[in-house]
Design a protein around this motif. Structure first.
Motif, PDB file in Angstrom:
ATOM      1  N   ARG A 279      -1.748   5.070   5.827  1.00 56.50           N
ATOM      2  CA  ARG A 279      -1.289   6.885   5.188  1.00 56.50           C
ATOM      3  C   ARG A 279      -2.260   5.928   3.953  1.00 56.50           C
ATOM      4  O   ARG A 279      -1.096   4.643   3.986  1.00 56.50           O
ATOM      5  N   SER A 281      -1.867   8.319   0.092  1.00 57.86           N
ATOM      6  CA  SER A 281      -0.919   9.208  -0.743  1.00 57.86           C
ATOM      7  C   SER A 281      -1.083   8.951  -2.563  1.00 57.86           C
ATOM      8  O   SER A 281      -1.534   7.447  -2.538  1.00 57.86           O
ATOM      9  N   VAL A 322      -9.477   9.153   6.996  1.00 56.68           N
ATOM     10  CA  VAL A 322      -8.079   9.995   6.581  1.00 56.68           C
ATOM     11  C   VAL A 322      -8.809  11.595   6.989  1.00 56.68           C
ATOM     12  O   VAL A 322      -9.960  11.001   7.332  1.00 56.68           O
ATOM     13  N   GLU A 339       1.880   3.562   9.847  1.00 51.84           N
ATOM     14  CA  GLU A 339       2.318   4.500  10.688  1.00 51.84           C
ATOM     15  C   GLU A 339       2.540   3.828  12.352  1.00 51.84           C
ATOM     16  O   GLU A 339       1.457   3.186  12.910  1.00 51.84           O
TER      17      GLU A 339
END
Length: 348
Positions: A279, A281, A322, A339
Protein backbone atom coordinates in the motif's frame (compact mmCIF):
# COMPACT_ATOMS: atom_id res chain seq x y z
CA UNK A 1 -19.51 -37.94 -14.87
CA UNK A 2 -16.31 -39.67 -13.87
CA UNK A 3 -13.19 -39.24 -11.83
CA UNK A 4 -9.72 -39.26 -13.36
CA UNK A 5 -6.68 -40.91 -11.76
CA UNK A 6 -3.17 -40.62 -13.22
CA UNK A 7 -0.20 -42.38 -11.63
CA UNK A 8 3.48 -42.31 -12.66
CA UNK A 9 2.66 -41.26 -16.23
CA UNK A 10 5.67 -40.92 -18.56
CA UNK A 11 6.05 -40.06 -22.23
CA UNK A 12 9.08 -39.51 -24.46
CA UNK A 13 9.59 -38.57 -28.09
CA UNK A 14 12.78 -39.68 -29.87
CA UNK A 15 14.47 -40.37 -26.54
CA UNK A 16 13.53 -36.95 -25.13
CA UNK A 17 11.41 -37.21 -21.96
CA UNK A 18 8.37 -34.91 -22.11
CA UNK A 19 6.38 -36.20 -19.11
CA UNK A 20 8.17 -37.31 -15.93
CA UNK A 21 6.06 -39.49 -13.63
CA UNK A 22 2.86 -37.42 -13.50
CA UNK A 23 0.55 -38.13 -10.54
CA UNK A 24 -2.79 -36.32 -10.68
CA UNK A 25 -6.38 -36.83 -9.52
CA UNK A 26 -9.50 -35.03 -10.74
CA UNK A 27 -12.64 -35.61 -8.69
CA UNK A 28 -16.09 -36.05 -10.23
CA UNK A 29 -17.69 -32.80 -11.32
CA UNK A 30 -14.45 -30.82 -10.98
CA UNK A 31 -13.01 -28.43 -13.54
CA UNK A 32 -9.24 -28.71 -13.23
CA UNK A 33 -7.10 -26.11 -14.99
CA UNK A 34 -3.81 -27.52 -16.24
CA UNK A 35 -1.50 -24.51 -16.40
CA UNK A 36 1.97 -24.27 -17.87
CA UNK A 37 4.16 -22.31 -20.28
CA UNK A 38 4.73 -23.41 -23.87
CA UNK A 39 6.80 -26.59 -23.95
CA UNK A 40 5.85 -27.66 -20.43
CA UNK A 41 4.18 -30.86 -21.64
CA UNK A 42 0.56 -29.94 -20.98
CA UNK A 43 -0.67 -30.64 -24.52
CA UNK A 44 1.21 -33.97 -24.54
CA UNK A 45 -0.46 -34.90 -21.26
CA UNK A 46 -3.88 -34.06 -22.71
CA UNK A 47 -3.16 -36.12 -25.85
CA UNK A 48 -2.09 -39.12 -23.75
CA UNK A 49 -5.24 -38.85 -21.63
CA UNK A 50 -7.43 -38.67 -24.75
CA UNK A 51 -5.67 -41.70 -26.23
CA UNK A 52 -4.20 -39.77 -29.17
CA UNK A 53 -0.72 -40.78 -27.92
CA UNK A 54 0.35 -43.98 -26.18
CA UNK A 55 1.89 -43.60 -22.69
CA UNK A 56 5.36 -45.05 -22.16
CA UNK A 57 4.72 -45.83 -18.50
CA UNK A 58 2.30 -45.29 -15.64
CA UNK A 59 -1.47 -45.69 -15.55
CA UNK A 60 -4.64 -43.75 -16.39
CA UNK A 61 -7.98 -44.69 -14.82
CA UNK A 62 -11.33 -43.12 -15.71
CA UNK A 63 -14.04 -43.83 -13.16
CA UNK A 64 -12.19 -46.93 -11.99
CA UNK A 65 -11.67 -48.29 -15.51
CA UNK A 66 -8.04 -48.52 -16.62
CA UNK A 67 -7.50 -47.08 -20.10
CA UNK A 68 -3.67 -46.95 -20.13
CA UNK A 69 -0.92 -48.88 -18.37
CA UNK A 70 0.92 -52.21 -18.28
CA UNK A 71 0.86 -52.59 -22.06
CA UNK A 72 -2.80 -51.50 -22.20
CA UNK A 73 -3.88 -48.73 -24.56
CA UNK A 74 -7.63 -48.23 -24.96
CA UNK A 75 -8.24 -46.34 -28.24
CA UNK A 76 -9.53 -42.78 -27.99
CA UNK A 77 -12.99 -43.60 -29.40
CA UNK A 78 -13.54 -46.15 -26.60
CA UNK A 79 -12.59 -43.80 -23.74
CA UNK A 80 -15.81 -41.72 -23.82
CA UNK A 81 -13.90 -38.43 -23.68
CA UNK A 82 -15.25 -35.19 -25.16
CA UNK A 83 -12.54 -33.06 -26.79
CA UNK A 84 -12.67 -29.34 -27.59
CA UNK A 85 -9.61 -28.19 -29.61
CA UNK A 86 -8.12 -24.69 -29.75
CA UNK A 87 -9.90 -23.52 -32.88
CA UNK A 88 -13.17 -25.39 -32.25
CA UNK A 89 -12.67 -27.31 -35.52
CA UNK A 90 -16.32 -27.21 -36.54
CA UNK A 91 -17.03 -28.73 -39.97
CA UNK A 92 -17.80 -25.91 -42.45
CA UNK A 93 -19.81 -28.17 -44.82
CA UNK A 94 -22.24 -29.18 -42.03
CA UNK A 95 -24.89 -27.10 -40.29
CA UNK A 96 -24.58 -26.27 -36.59
CA UNK A 97 -27.03 -29.06 -35.73
CA UNK A 98 -25.15 -31.56 -37.91
CA UNK A 99 -21.90 -30.57 -36.20
CA UNK A 100 -23.41 -31.18 -32.77
CA UNK A 101 -24.73 -34.68 -33.59
CA UNK A 102 -21.71 -35.68 -35.68
CA UNK A 103 -20.36 -38.25 -33.17
CA UNK A 104 -23.73 -39.87 -32.37
CA UNK A 105 -25.24 -43.07 -33.81
CA UNK A 106 -26.96 -42.66 -37.20
CA UNK A 107 -30.49 -42.74 -35.78
CA UNK A 108 -29.75 -39.98 -33.30
CA UNK A 109 -28.05 -37.92 -36.01
CA UNK A 110 -31.19 -38.10 -38.15
CA UNK A 111 -33.37 -37.13 -35.20
CA UNK A 112 -31.06 -34.19 -34.31
CA UNK A 113 -30.86 -35.73 -30.84
CA UNK A 114 -30.76 -33.10 -28.03
CA UNK A 115 -29.68 -30.33 -30.42
CA UNK A 116 -32.04 -27.69 -29.02
CA UNK A 117 -31.20 -28.71 -25.45
CA UNK A 118 -27.45 -28.55 -26.06
CA UNK A 119 -27.63 -25.20 -27.86
CA UNK A 120 -29.55 -23.76 -24.92
CA UNK A 121 -27.01 -25.32 -22.55
CA UNK A 122 -24.11 -23.47 -24.22
CA UNK A 123 -26.05 -20.21 -24.40
CA UNK A 124 -27.13 -20.22 -28.06
CA UNK A 125 -30.69 -19.97 -29.47
CA UNK A 126 -32.16 -23.17 -30.88
CA UNK A 127 -32.70 -21.34 -34.19
CA UNK A 128 -28.92 -21.48 -34.71
CA UNK A 129 -29.20 -25.20 -35.47
CA UNK A 130 -29.87 -24.61 -39.17
CA UNK A 131 -27.10 -22.05 -39.62
CA UNK A 132 -23.74 -22.64 -41.24
CA UNK A 133 -20.80 -22.39 -38.79
CA UNK A 134 -19.29 -19.62 -40.94
CA UNK A 135 -22.26 -17.42 -39.98
CA UNK A 136 -21.23 -17.57 -36.31
CA UNK A 137 -18.58 -15.63 -34.43
CA UNK A 138 -15.44 -17.37 -33.16
CA UNK A 139 -16.87 -17.55 -29.65
CA UNK A 140 -20.15 -19.02 -30.90
CA UNK A 141 -18.23 -21.65 -32.88
CA UNK A 142 -16.39 -22.62 -29.69
CA UNK A 143 -19.75 -23.11 -27.98
CA UNK A 144 -20.88 -25.34 -30.82
CA UNK A 145 -17.67 -27.36 -30.40
CA UNK A 146 -18.47 -27.76 -26.71
CA UNK A 147 -22.05 -28.82 -27.47
CA UNK A 148 -20.64 -31.45 -29.88
CA UNK A 149 -18.26 -32.69 -27.16
CA UNK A 150 -21.13 -32.95 -24.64
CA UNK A 151 -23.62 -34.62 -27.01
CA UNK A 152 -22.48 -38.24 -26.40
CA UNK A 153 -22.54 -37.71 -22.58
CA UNK A 154 -18.78 -38.31 -22.23
CA UNK A 155 -17.01 -39.46 -19.09
CA UNK A 156 -14.62 -36.51 -19.26
CA UNK A 157 -14.33 -33.29 -21.22
CA UNK A 158 -10.89 -32.09 -22.34
CA UNK A 159 -10.50 -28.47 -23.43
CA UNK A 160 -7.27 -27.59 -25.24
CA UNK A 161 -6.78 -23.80 -24.84
CA UNK A 162 -10.26 -23.22 -26.32
CA UNK A 163 -10.27 -19.44 -25.76
CA UNK A 164 -6.77 -18.54 -26.97
CA UNK A 165 -7.86 -17.36 -30.44
CA UNK A 166 -10.64 -15.06 -29.19
CA UNK A 167 -10.35 -11.34 -28.50
CA UNK A 168 -10.50 -10.15 -24.88
CA UNK A 169 -14.21 -9.24 -24.66
CA UNK A 170 -15.36 -12.37 -26.54
CA UNK A 171 -13.03 -14.54 -24.45
CA UNK A 172 -14.71 -13.48 -21.20
CA UNK A 173 -18.22 -14.06 -22.59
CA UNK A 174 -17.30 -17.47 -24.03
CA UNK A 175 -15.52 -18.58 -20.86
CA UNK A 176 -18.66 -17.86 -18.86
CA UNK A 177 -20.89 -19.76 -21.27
CA UNK A 178 -18.57 -22.77 -21.35
CA UNK A 179 -18.10 -22.99 -17.58
CA UNK A 180 -21.85 -22.59 -17.00
CA UNK A 181 -22.54 -25.43 -19.44
CA UNK A 182 -19.99 -27.71 -17.78
CA UNK A 183 -21.40 -26.92 -14.33
CA UNK A 184 -24.98 -27.55 -15.50
CA UNK A 185 -24.06 -31.05 -16.69
CA UNK A 186 -21.90 -31.80 -13.64
CA UNK A 187 -19.06 -32.51 -16.06
CA UNK A 188 -15.58 -33.53 -15.00
CA UNK A 189 -13.26 -31.43 -17.14
CA UNK A 190 -9.60 -30.63 -17.72
CA UNK A 191 -8.83 -27.20 -19.19
CA UNK A 192 -5.35 -26.81 -20.70
CA UNK A 193 -4.15 -23.20 -20.68
CA UNK A 194 -1.06 -21.01 -20.49
CA UNK A 195 -3.14 -18.05 -19.23
CA UNK A 196 -2.72 -17.61 -15.47
CA UNK A 197 -5.83 -15.47 -14.96
CA UNK A 198 -7.90 -17.96 -16.94
CA UNK A 199 -6.66 -20.87 -14.83
CA UNK A 200 -7.22 -19.06 -11.52
CA UNK A 201 -10.70 -17.77 -12.41
CA UNK A 202 -12.10 -20.94 -14.02
CA UNK A 203 -10.48 -23.89 -12.26
CA UNK A 204 -11.82 -25.31 -9.03
CA UNK A 205 -8.29 -26.68 -8.77
CA UNK A 206 -5.17 -25.70 -10.70
CA UNK A 207 -2.27 -28.02 -11.55
CA UNK A 208 0.94 -26.35 -12.74
CA UNK A 209 3.18 -28.25 -15.13
CA UNK A 210 6.79 -27.22 -15.75
CA UNK A 211 9.34 -29.13 -17.85
CA UNK A 212 7.12 -32.20 -17.80
CA UNK A 213 6.72 -32.28 -14.01
CA UNK A 214 3.79 -31.26 -11.81
CA UNK A 215 5.05 -28.47 -9.56
CA UNK A 216 1.91 -27.92 -7.47
CA UNK A 217 -1.78 -28.79 -7.49
CA UNK A 218 -4.01 -26.68 -5.28
CA UNK A 219 -7.03 -24.41 -5.11
CA UNK A 220 -6.57 -21.15 -7.05
CA UNK A 221 -6.33 -19.08 -3.85
CA UNK A 222 -3.80 -21.39 -2.18
CA UNK A 223 -1.72 -21.58 -5.36
CA UNK A 224 -1.59 -17.80 -5.69
CA UNK A 225 -1.02 -17.01 -2.03
CA UNK A 226 1.29 -19.94 -1.17
CA UNK A 227 3.14 -21.03 -4.33
CA UNK A 228 5.56 -23.89 -3.69
CA UNK A 229 8.65 -22.21 -5.18
CA UNK A 230 9.85 -18.67 -5.97
CA UNK A 231 9.83 -19.57 -9.68
CA UNK A 232 6.20 -20.61 -9.45
CA UNK A 233 5.39 -17.38 -7.59
CA UNK A 234 6.68 -15.29 -10.49
CA UNK A 235 4.93 -17.49 -13.07
CA UNK A 236 1.52 -17.35 -11.40
CA UNK A 237 1.54 -13.54 -11.22
CA UNK A 238 3.67 -10.53 -10.42
CA UNK A 239 5.75 -11.09 -7.30
CA UNK A 240 8.20 -9.03 -5.26
CA UNK A 241 11.08 -11.16 -3.96
CA UNK A 242 13.27 -9.66 -1.23
CA UNK A 243 16.04 -11.18 0.92
CA UNK A 244 15.07 -11.57 4.57
CA UNK A 245 15.74 -13.31 7.88
CA UNK A 246 13.18 -15.42 9.72
CA UNK A 247 13.04 -14.82 13.46
CA UNK A 248 10.27 -16.33 15.62
CA UNK A 249 7.00 -16.11 13.66
CA UNK A 250 8.03 -13.15 11.49
CA UNK A 251 10.52 -12.21 8.80
CA UNK A 252 12.68 -9.09 8.61
CA UNK A 253 13.31 -7.56 5.17
CA UNK A 254 13.55 -4.18 3.43
CA UNK A 255 9.80 -3.72 3.94
CA UNK A 256 10.12 -4.18 7.73
CA UNK A 257 8.98 -6.97 10.03
CA UNK A 258 6.28 -8.99 8.28
CA UNK A 259 4.00 -11.81 9.39
CA UNK A 260 4.60 -15.23 7.84
CA UNK A 261 1.67 -17.12 6.38
CA UNK A 262 3.18 -20.43 7.53
CA UNK A 263 5.86 -21.21 10.14
CA UNK A 264 9.48 -21.58 9.03
CA UNK A 265 12.81 -22.38 10.62
CA UNK A 266 14.99 -19.41 11.54
CA UNK A 267 17.51 -18.33 8.93
CA UNK A 268 17.96 -16.51 5.61
CA UNK A 269 15.03 -16.61 3.21
CA UNK A 270 13.56 -15.00 0.10
CA UNK A 271 10.35 -13.17 0.96
CA UNK A 272 7.51 -13.19 -1.59
CA UNK A 273 5.08 -10.25 -1.54
CA UNK A 274 2.31 -9.75 -4.07
CA UNK A 275 2.29 -6.19 -5.50
CA UNK A 276 -1.32 -5.59 -4.44
CA UNK A 277 -0.24 -6.15 -0.82
CA UNK A 278 2.01 -3.09 -0.93
CA UNK A 279 0.00 0.00 0.00
CA UNK A 280 1.17 3.52 -0.72
CA UNK A 281 0.04 6.76 0.88
CA UNK A 282 1.23 10.34 1.22
CA UNK A 283 4.42 10.90 3.19
CA UNK A 284 3.53 11.84 6.74
CA UNK A 285 0.39 9.68 6.81
CA UNK A 286 0.37 7.68 10.02
CA UNK A 287 0.79 4.15 8.59
CA UNK A 288 2.19 1.42 10.82
CA UNK A 289 5.40 -0.01 9.39
CA UNK A 290 5.50 2.49 6.51
CA UNK A 291 8.76 3.14 4.62
CA UNK A 292 9.47 6.22 2.53
CA UNK A 293 9.87 5.56 -1.20
CA UNK A 294 10.18 7.42 -4.49
CA UNK A 295 7.97 6.62 -7.48
CA UNK A 296 10.30 5.61 -10.33
CA UNK A 297 7.74 4.67 -12.98
CA UNK A 298 4.00 4.21 -13.50
CA UNK A 299 2.39 1.91 -16.07
CA UNK A 300 -1.27 2.86 -16.42
CA UNK A 301 -3.81 0.19 -17.47
CA UNK A 302 -7.03 2.09 -16.81
CA UNK A 303 -8.66 0.00 -14.08
CA UNK A 304 -5.33 -0.21 -12.25
CA UNK A 305 -1.69 0.85 -12.52
CA UNK A 306 1.67 -0.81 -11.85
CA UNK A 307 3.98 1.42 -9.81
CA UNK A 308 7.73 0.91 -9.41
CA UNK A 309 9.08 2.24 -6.12
CA UNK A 310 12.60 2.75 -4.81
CA UNK A 311 12.84 2.53 -1.01
CA UNK A 312 14.90 5.50 0.18
CA UNK A 313 16.27 3.75 3.28
CA UNK A 314 17.60 0.56 1.63
CA UNK A 315 17.64 1.60 -2.04
CA UNK A 316 15.66 -1.57 -2.78
CA UNK A 317 13.12 -1.64 -5.62
CA UNK A 318 9.57 -3.00 -5.25
CA UNK A 319 6.52 -3.16 -7.49
CA UNK A 320 3.04 -2.27 -6.30
CA UNK A 321 -0.37 -2.20 -7.92
CA UNK A 322 -2.94 0.51 -7.23
CA UNK A 323 -6.36 1.49 -8.55
CA UNK A 324 -5.97 3.50 -11.75
CA UNK A 325 -7.51 6.66 -10.35
CA UNK A 326 -5.04 6.58 -7.43
CA UNK A 327 -1.86 6.33 -9.54
CA UNK A 328 0.87 8.63 -8.23
CA UNK A 329 3.21 10.81 -10.31
CA UNK A 330 6.75 9.82 -11.24
CA UNK A 331 9.19 11.38 -8.76
CA UNK A 332 6.57 11.66 -6.00
CA UNK A 333 7.60 10.65 -2.48
CA UNK A 334 5.22 8.21 -0.84
CA UNK A 335 5.01 5.94 2.19
CA UNK A 336 4.90 2.20 1.43
CA UNK A 337 3.75 -0.61 3.73
CA UNK A 338 2.74 -4.27 3.43
CA UNK A 339 -0.77 -5.52 4.19
CA UNK A 340 -1.41 -9.14 5.20
CA UNK A 341 0.98 -12.05 5.68
CA UNK A 342 3.70 -13.16 3.28
CA UNK A 343 5.32 -16.33 2.01
CA UNK A 344 9.04 -17.08 2.35
CA UNK A 345 11.40 -19.65 0.87
CA UNK A 346 14.70 -20.92 2.34
CA UNK A 347 17.60 -19.13 0.65
CA UNK A 348 19.33 -21.32 -1.93
Amino acid sequence: MSELRISGLTKSFDGHAVLHGIDLSVERGTLLALLGPSGSGKTTLLRVLCGFERADGGTVDIDGRRVAGDGLHVPSEARRIGYVPQEGAVFPHLSVAQNIVFGLPRGQRRARYRVDELLELVGLPSSYGDRAPQALSGGQQQRVALARALAPAPSLVMLDEPFSSLDAALRIETREAVTNALAATGATAVLVTHDQSEALSLGREVAVLSNGRLVQTDTPEALYRRPATPELATFIGDAVLLPGIVCDDAVECDMGRLTLGRPMNAGPVDVMIRPEQIRISQVGTNVEGGFEAIVESVTFYGHDASVRLRLTKSNGVVLTRVAGYLSPRVGERVSASVEGDVTAYPRR
